[in-house]
Scaffold this motif. Structure first.
Motif, PDB file in Angstrom:
ATOM      1  N   LEU A 127      20.668  -5.822  -6.086  1.00 36.61           N
ATOM      2  CA  LEU A 127      19.871  -7.015  -5.839  1.00 36.61           C
ATOM      3  C   LEU A 127      20.479  -7.831  -4.704  1.00 36.61           C
ATOM      4  CD1 LEU A 127      18.307  -9.326  -8.521  1.00 36.61           C
ATOM      5  CD2 LEU A 127      19.390 -10.287  -6.513  1.00 36.61           C
ATOM      6  N   LYS A 128      21.788  -7.949  -4.718  1.00 33.17           N
ATOM      7  CA  LYS A 128      22.478  -8.704  -3.679  1.00 33.17           C
ATOM      8  C   LYS A 128      22.225  -8.084  -2.302  1.00 33.17           C
ATOM      9  CE  LYS A 128      27.142  -9.963  -2.164  1.00 33.17           C
ATOM     10  NZ  LYS A 128      28.588  -9.910  -2.476  1.00 33.17           N
ATOM     11  N   TYR A 129      22.311  -6.755  -2.230  1.00 35.11           N
ATOM     12  CA  TYR A 129      22.111  -6.056  -0.952  1.00 35.11           C
ATOM     13  C   TYR A 129      20.684  -6.261  -0.435  1.00 35.11           C
ATOM     14  CZ  TYR A 129      21.303  -2.160   2.243  1.00 35.11           C
ATOM     15  OH  TYR A 129      20.944  -1.392   3.327  1.00 35.11           O
ATOM     16  N   ALA A 130      19.697  -6.064  -1.322  1.00 32.59           N
ATOM     17  CA  ALA A 130      18.304  -6.210  -0.910  1.00 32.59           C
ATOM     18  C   ALA A 130      17.995  -7.650  -0.534  1.00 32.59           C
ATOM     19  CB  ALA A 130      17.373  -5.739  -2.033  1.00 32.59           C
ATOM     20  N   ALA A 131      18.573  -8.609  -1.273  1.00 36.08           N
ATOM     21  CA  ALA A 131      18.334 -10.025  -0.983  1.00 36.08           C
ATOM     22  C   ALA A 131      18.898 -10.405   0.383  1.00 36.08           C
ATOM     23  CB  ALA A 131      18.944 -10.891  -2.081  1.00 36.08           C
ATOM     24  N   GLU A 132      20.047  -9.875   0.714  1.00 42.51           N
ATOM     25  CA  GLU A 132      20.647 -10.161   2.023  1.00 42.51           C
ATOM     26  C   GLU A 132      19.740  -9.706   3.156  1.00 42.51           C
ATOM     27  OE1 GLU A 132      24.453  -8.317   2.013  1.00 42.51           O
ATOM     28  OE2 GLU A 132      25.433  -9.961   0.948  1.00 42.51           O
ATOM     29  N   ILE A 140       2.738   0.229  -3.248  1.00 43.76           N
ATOM     30  CA  ILE A 140       1.855   0.046  -4.402  1.00 43.76           C
ATOM     31  C   ILE A 140       2.175   1.065  -5.497  1.00 43.76           C
ATOM     32  CG2 ILE A 140      -0.542  -0.112  -5.170  1.00 43.76           C
ATOM     33  CD1 ILE A 140       0.413  -2.310  -3.230  1.00 43.76           C
ATOM     34  N   ILE A 141       2.523   2.281  -5.118  1.00 45.08           N
ATOM     35  CA  ILE A 141       2.941   3.261  -6.129  1.00 45.08           C
ATOM     36  C   ILE A 141       4.192   2.762  -6.841  1.00 45.08           C
ATOM     37  CG2 ILE A 141       3.828   5.599  -6.491  1.00 45.08           C
ATOM     38  CD1 ILE A 141       2.023   6.543  -4.234  1.00 45.08           C
ATOM     39  N   GLY A 142       5.143   2.215  -6.077  1.00 48.88           N
ATOM     40  CA  GLY A 142       6.347   1.656  -6.687  1.00 48.88           C
ATOM     41  C   GLY A 142       6.026   0.537  -7.663  1.00 48.88           C
ATOM     42  N   LYS A 143       5.085  -0.331  -7.302  1.00 49.91           N
ATOM     43  CA  LYS A 143       4.687  -1.427  -8.202  1.00 49.91           C
ATOM     44  C   LYS A 143       3.986  -0.886  -9.447  1.00 49.91           C
ATOM     45  CE  LYS A 143       3.072  -5.251  -6.360  1.00 49.91           C
ATOM     46  NZ  LYS A 143       2.251  -6.181  -5.536  1.00 49.91           N
ATOM     47  N   ASN A 144       3.226   0.207  -9.280  1.00 49.20           N
ATOM     48  CA  ASN A 144       2.592   0.829 -10.451  1.00 49.20           C
ATOM     49  C   ASN A 144       3.636   1.314 -11.443  1.00 49.20           C
ATOM     50  OD1 ASN A 144      -0.017   0.443  -9.516  1.00 49.20           O
ATOM     51  ND2 ASN A 144      -0.185   2.470  -8.586  1.00 49.20           N
ATOM     52  N   TYR A 145       4.643   2.024 -10.946  1.00 50.40           N
ATOM     53  CA  TYR A 145       5.691   2.532 -11.837  1.00 50.40           C
ATOM     54  C   TYR A 145       6.480   1.392 -12.463  1.00 50.40           C
ATOM     55  CZ  TYR A 145       5.048   7.447 -10.596  1.00 50.40           C
ATOM     56  OH  TYR A 145       4.540   8.716 -10.475  1.00 50.40           O
ATOM     57  N   TYR A 165      11.810  -6.950  -0.458  1.00 50.14           N
ATOM     58  CA  TYR A 165      11.436  -8.029  -1.373  1.00 50.14           C
ATOM     59  C   TYR A 165      11.018  -7.456  -2.728  1.00 50.14           C
ATOM     60  CZ  TYR A 165       8.290 -11.539  -3.395  1.00 50.14           C
ATOM     61  OH  TYR A 165       7.650 -12.405  -4.250  1.00 50.14           O
ATOM     62  N   LEU A 166      10.239  -6.359  -2.699  1.00 53.64           N
ATOM     63  CA  LEU A 166       9.845  -5.712  -3.952  1.00 53.64           C
ATOM     64  C   LEU A 166      11.049  -5.139  -4.694  1.00 53.64           C
ATOM     65  CD1 LEU A 166       6.568  -3.836  -2.873  1.00 53.64           C
ATOM     66  CD2 LEU A 166       6.773  -6.025  -4.065  1.00 53.64           C
ATOM     67  N   LEU A 167      12.023  -4.643  -3.940  1.00 53.02           N
ATOM     68  CA  LEU A 167      13.244  -4.147  -4.578  1.00 53.02           C
ATOM     69  C   LEU A 167      14.022  -5.274  -5.241  1.00 53.02           C
ATOM     70  CD1 LEU A 167      14.497  -1.536  -1.947  1.00 53.02           C
ATOM     71  CD2 LEU A 167      13.872  -1.055  -4.324  1.00 53.02           C
ATOM     72  N   VAL A 168      14.066  -6.444  -4.607  1.00 50.77           N
ATOM     73  CA  VAL A 168      14.728  -7.603  -5.223  1.00 50.77           C
ATOM     74  C   VAL A 168      14.083  -7.915  -6.563  1.00 50.77           C
ATOM     75  CG1 VAL A 168      15.124 -10.090  -5.023  1.00 50.77           C
ATOM     76  CG2 VAL A 168      15.507  -8.608  -3.052  1.00 50.77           C
ATOM     77  N   LYS A 169      12.764  -7.923  -6.604  1.00 47.23           N
ATOM     78  CA  LYS A 169      12.058  -8.227  -7.847  1.00 47.23           C
ATOM     79  C   LYS A 169      12.283  -7.134  -8.893  1.00 47.23           C
ATOM     80  CE  LYS A 169       8.135 -10.351  -7.696  1.00 47.23           C
ATOM     81  NZ  LYS A 169       6.720 -10.692  -7.488  1.00 47.23           N
ATOM     82  N   LEU A 170      12.384  -5.881  -8.421  1.00 49.91           N
ATOM     83  CA  LEU A 170      12.655  -4.774  -9.341  1.00 49.91           C
ATOM     84  C   LEU A 170      14.042  -4.900  -9.944  1.00 49.91           C
ATOM     85  CD1 LEU A 170      11.964  -1.954 -10.559  1.00 49.91           C
ATOM     86  CD2 LEU A 170      12.929  -0.962  -8.474  1.00 49.91           C
ATOM     87  N   TYR A 171      15.055  -5.177  -9.102  1.00 51.19           N
ATOM     88  CA  TYR A 171      16.431  -5.265  -9.585  1.00 51.19           C
ATOM     89  C   TYR A 171      16.660  -6.502 -10.440  1.00 51.19           C
ATOM     90  CZ  TYR A 171      17.356  -1.623  -6.112  1.00 51.19           C
ATOM     91  OH  TYR A 171      17.346  -0.467  -5.384  1.00 51.19           O
TER      92      TYR A 171
END
Length: 543
Positions: free
Chosen positions: A503-508, A453-458, A486-492
């Motif tokens: 994004l590719k790495y996190a999606a895999e 949630i902190i990550g989503k806030n930033y 999943y949150l990292l995919v959306k961030l990237y």
């Protein structure tokens, strides 16, 4: 008369486990038990002081009173458990049929295992008497009945820690009662070879039994071993003074995060890792919070009490202490106030004997403990939190935020409360305030959702690098979770922070990682990731 008053005080303090329940807060919440304990400790102190005044010549039979109060309470708990097994009483946990007055079967079984050696010793002692009085006859059948009830309930609890504690303490009590030590010495002098063979056979049987118990719930056992490993690493960071009272969760979370960040871990460790509130080993938890020297001092005090009790023939009481110590190797009895104070009374019963000086010192300590529990109690605030939690659960975040803001000064040391408060602020788009509250929550909880949630806030504030930092920390804290990836995919995939390779790495990972439990949320995340891949034309392997 004095003994009756003492009995009243001991019964009041030990009854906390059975009677300190409230429907106004969740069963697993200890605030009401602490409030009740604070009050009952003062009842105990007053009763003991009255006994001093009324009983100046005759010494108080404190160990006997503690023993029989615990046996009666053990019988009540065992009957409670049997009623739950047969569907005549409701369990306190939705996942378990057997909990007694506790929240889950682990501590409940450990409590019964602690009372088992008391029953065994009293039964063995009374069994040897040929001309028993009617009172002794009654005690004989009560001890035997409670012991049999405990033996009926313990297997259903499925607590290996409690089984081992009952077996070791029961064996010790029986061995001391029939003087196994002297018999073994005599047998060893006459039949040395047979004794060696018997020891080898016994060792093999113990190893086989230990392996069978381990395999009975292997995942749970591996989880305990992993928790002990991480706890030991946290102790190594501050071995002398520890991390401070109540700082187990934050220290454990950091240690686990650092361990997984190194990348040198097994699949089993990734599978069993979690966010524990306790070390499931009281010795490690004490060393972690207070340091190794403090643990050694506590161990010496306990050893003195055991020596004092065994030398004065209080074998049953010592057996209860031994059972507690064995159970503490793989559980958390000291985190339950009623369970902990029972242990304190057993130690006192070992050491007090005829000494009124030691008894008065113990009464003074109980008075201080009662004052602390009574003055630093959060029951009223927890009651209000429980009501406000309904607003939080239905998504009425504005109303929840207002209530949580009022409760914040009193509940600022509770990780779950702070997370709910911070998450409400996040949903209301008050990102800075949410991050501030969630940063405080990290000192009282090791839940990786706080980092998410902190990550989503930033991310919402446009600080993408800080968002990435916290989300990566979340993947390190519990690498088995798919949600932070999943949150990292959306961030990237953010247009202002597009990172195709990352994004590719996190999606895999999201698309290929095997979750602990398949769920609708996992399928939805994977479908969303596939859409993101198509939208941004990122080439990844075919799945």
């Amino acid at each position: 008369m004095a003994d009756v008053i003492t009995l009243t005080g001991v019964a009041a303090i030990l009854s906390v486990v059975v009677f300190a329940t409230s429907n106004d807060i969740p069963v697993g919440e200890m605030a009401y038990q602490k409030l009740w304990l604070g009050r009952m400790l003062f009842v105990f102190v007053v009763c003991c002081l009255l006994s001093f005044c009324l009983n100046r010549k005759k010494h108080l039979s404190f160990p006997t009173i503690v023993t029989w109060v615990l046996i009666v309470l053990g019988g009540m708990e065992a009957v409670w458990g049997l009623r739950q097994i047969y569907g005549l009483a409701v369990s306190n946990h939705s996942l378990y049929a057997l909990t007694g007055s506790f929240y889950n079967p682990g501590p409940y079984s450990g409590y019964l295992a602690m009372i088992f050696p008391l029953c065994l010793y009293e039964w063995l002692s009374l069994k040897e008497k040929t001309g028993r009085t009617w009172a002794e006859q009654g005690k004989y059948y009560i001890a035997l009945g409670v012991m049999l009830l405990i033996l009926c309930v313990l297997p259903a609890g499925m607590s290996r820690s409690a089984w081992i504690a009952a077996a070791i303490s029961g064996t010790w009590v029986y061995g001391m009662r029939v003087s196994w030590g002297s018999r073994l010495k005599e047998f060893g002098r006459k039949y040395k070879k047979r004794l060696v063979l018997a020891c080898i056979a016994g060792s093999v049987m113990i190893i086989v039994a230990g392996y069978a118990l381990f395999q009975l719930k292997a995942t749970s056992a591996n989880g305990r071993l992993f928790m002990w490993k991480i706890s030991s690493m946290a102790i190594a960071e501050s071995p002398v003074i520890g991390h401070g009272t109540g700082n187990f969760v934050s220290a454990y979370g950091r240690a686990q995060e650092n361990y997984f960040a190194n990348g040198e871990f097994s699949e089993t460790e990734e599978l069993v890792a979690g966010s524990p509130e306790y070390a499931f080993n009281e010795y490690l938890q004490v060393a972690m919070e207070y340091g190794i020297p403090f643990l050694l001092v506590v161990s010496l005090v306990i050893a003195f009490c055991l020596w004092k009790g065994s030398s004065e023939g209080r074998i049953g009481i010592c057996g209860g202490v031994i059972s507690f110590l064995v159970f503490s190797f793989s559980s958390y009895p000291m985190q339950i106030p009623g369970f902990a104070v029972t242990f304190y009374l057993l130690l006192a019963a070992c050491a007090i004997g005829r000494s009124k000086v030691i008894l008065f010192l113990f009464i003074s300590m109980m008075a201080l403990l009662g004052t602390y529990y009574w003055r630093n109690n959060q029951y009223a605030a927890c009651k209000d939190w429980y009501r406000s939690k309904m607003l939080y659960n239905i998504g009425a975040y504005q109303s929840a935020k207002e209530d949580y803001g009022k409760l914040y000064p009193e509940l600022a040391n509770r990780g779950a409360f702070l997370f709910e408060y911070g998450y409400s602020l996040h949903k209301l788009k008050e990102y800075d305030n949410s991050t501030r509250i969630l940063e405080e929550a990290m000192a009282h909880s090791n839940d990786p959702m706080i980092l998410n949630i902190i990550g989503k806030n930033y991310q919402a504030l446009g600080d993408y690098e800080k968002a990435e930092e916290y989300l990566i920390r979340s993947t390190h804290r519990l690498p088995g979770r798919i949600y932070p990836y999943y949150l990292l995919v959306k961030l990237y995939a953010e247009p202002q922070y597009r990172q195709p390779e990352k994004l590719k790495y996190a999606a895999e990972i999201v698309l290929t990682k095997e979750p602990k439990v398949q769920s609708t949320a996992i399928r939805e995340m994977r479908e969303d990731v596939k859409k993101i891949i198509v939208d941004y034309s990122v080439k990844v392997n075919e799945y």
